[in-house]
Design a protein around this motif. Sequence first.
Motif, PDB file in Angstrom:
ATOM      1  N   ARG A 228      -2.967  -4.056  -7.005  1.00  0.00           N
ATOM      2  CA  ARG A 228      -3.214  -4.456  -5.617  1.00  0.00           C
ATOM      3  C   ARG A 228      -4.078  -5.715  -5.564  1.00  0.00           C
ATOM      4  N   ASN A 229      -5.071  -5.774  -6.440  1.00  0.00           N
ATOM      5  CA  ASN A 229      -5.934  -6.961  -6.468  1.00  0.00           C
ATOM      6  C   ASN A 229      -5.158  -8.201  -6.908  1.00  0.00           C
TER       7      ASN A 229
ATOM      8  N   ASN B 178      -1.828   0.941  -8.242  1.00  0.00           N
ATOM      9  CA  ASN B 178      -3.217   1.104  -8.637  1.00  0.00           C
ATOM     10  C   ASN B 178      -4.037  -0.119  -8.213  1.00  0.00           C
ATOM     11  N   THR B 179      -5.331  -0.020  -8.334  1.00  0.00           N
ATOM     12  CA  THR B 179      -6.232  -1.082  -7.851  1.00  0.00           C
ATOM     13  C   THR B 179      -6.015  -2.410  -8.558  1.00  0.00           C
TER      14      THR B 179
ATOM     15  N   ASP C 146       0.828  -1.209   0.000  1.00  0.00           N
ATOM     16  CA  ASP C 146       0.000   0.000   0.000  1.00  0.00           C
ATOM     17  C   ASP C 146       0.864   1.261   0.000  1.00  0.00           C
TER      18      ASP C 146
END
Length: 450
Positions: free
Chosen positions: A14-15, A10-11, A5
Amino acid sequence: MASFDDLNLNTPLRNALEDLGFTTPTPIQEEAFGVVASGRDMVGIAQTGTGKTYAYMLPILRNLPYSKQDNPRVLVLVPTRELVVQVVDDIEKLSKYINNRVLGVYGGTNINTQKQAIAEGVDILVATPGRLYDLALTRVLRLNSIQKLVIDEVDVMLDLGFRYQLTNIFDLLPKRQNIMFSATMTNDVDALISDFFQAPERVSIAVSGTPLENIAQSRYKVPNFYTKVNLLIELLKDRDTFNKVLVFVASKKMADRLFEGLDAFFKDELAIIHSNKTQNYRLRSIEQFRKGDNRILVATDVMARGLDIDNISHVINFDTPEYPENYMHRIGRTGRAEREGHSILFSTEKENEFVEQIENLMQMSIPTMEIPQTVVISDELIPEERPKIKEHYNPLKQGEDDAPGPAFHEKSYKNKKENLGGSYKFKIAKKYNKPKTRGDKNYNKRNKRK
């Protein structure tokens, strides 16, 4: 302790990391992220097994915009075919929620199939230097859109003699960001950086000789090859302890010899990998070892360099490497992702010098273990271990270098023609009733009338 984090990912990334179960970046990933993301040239020095692939791919994927263009924008060069497959797999895992096109190309396979795949469009190209240069010469692959060049395991690449291909590839590339990772900083690597990098920032994580704290090391003093085989068989019989074992040997010849010695005891548990094996055989051996179908993998240094295989319980150095850095690369295969690992070194009296160099590099002594009493101490020696008998110079005696190679064969009887020199043409002329001179065009006609 930092987390992913903190890296401003970006998302989608992270996913993907969450799906992979990764929460904390390794030191090289944390240190390299900002440098790579800034667009500056970078040289990363880190031991094998520290997560170098994600160290450069996370910031690249973070800033790689969607594009419909066909030509690649990111080029990753690695030394072996196995690493191409592995790096492509890692990128695809990170790109699970990102719309990009990744392709791996290497020699030993149909180049026309690879040409077709390139023509369909690619964003990130992972390649070995030789095949990449071949594809670039065909003009199917256009390198004028490359924005980022990554050279991974560059020290191995230079050891394998790829400097010429690398230099030619650099000449074909436009101005770009250069990112290089190496486990060791050699003179050749330093020269490459000086010639082609623009004021690179260096990120060094631990000295190349610093042993990983979570790897327990031990050593056996063994008199010869066949005793090493007997000791290895005795250790490998403990299947619960030695549940996933990578055995390193110095050469292809030694790997085949050891494989033959182990095959009778561990037939279905054994695999081998070296450069004389076919591409499909090598990939199959790695995959079976990775999945656990084979418990033991016999490998040479070059083939296993950089391979990311989880849960290796033991690395066994069947011979002591001549260069101490190679020992560090070998033992880095176990104890990955902060798990506990084990390294065992077999050494003969002739290899004591190499052991001393390794211990000097690590600034520690490797604990010595007693050979179990159940192990048979062999008196048999392989040709390399037998004492060489010196004799006076004999110009008539053929040495090993003079022996015919595997492609040599005797000529068939019909091809053993006698060299008749100048008289041969007269015999042929007589046999086929040829004219005596070029100008005597009516010679054959006159002879037929007779």
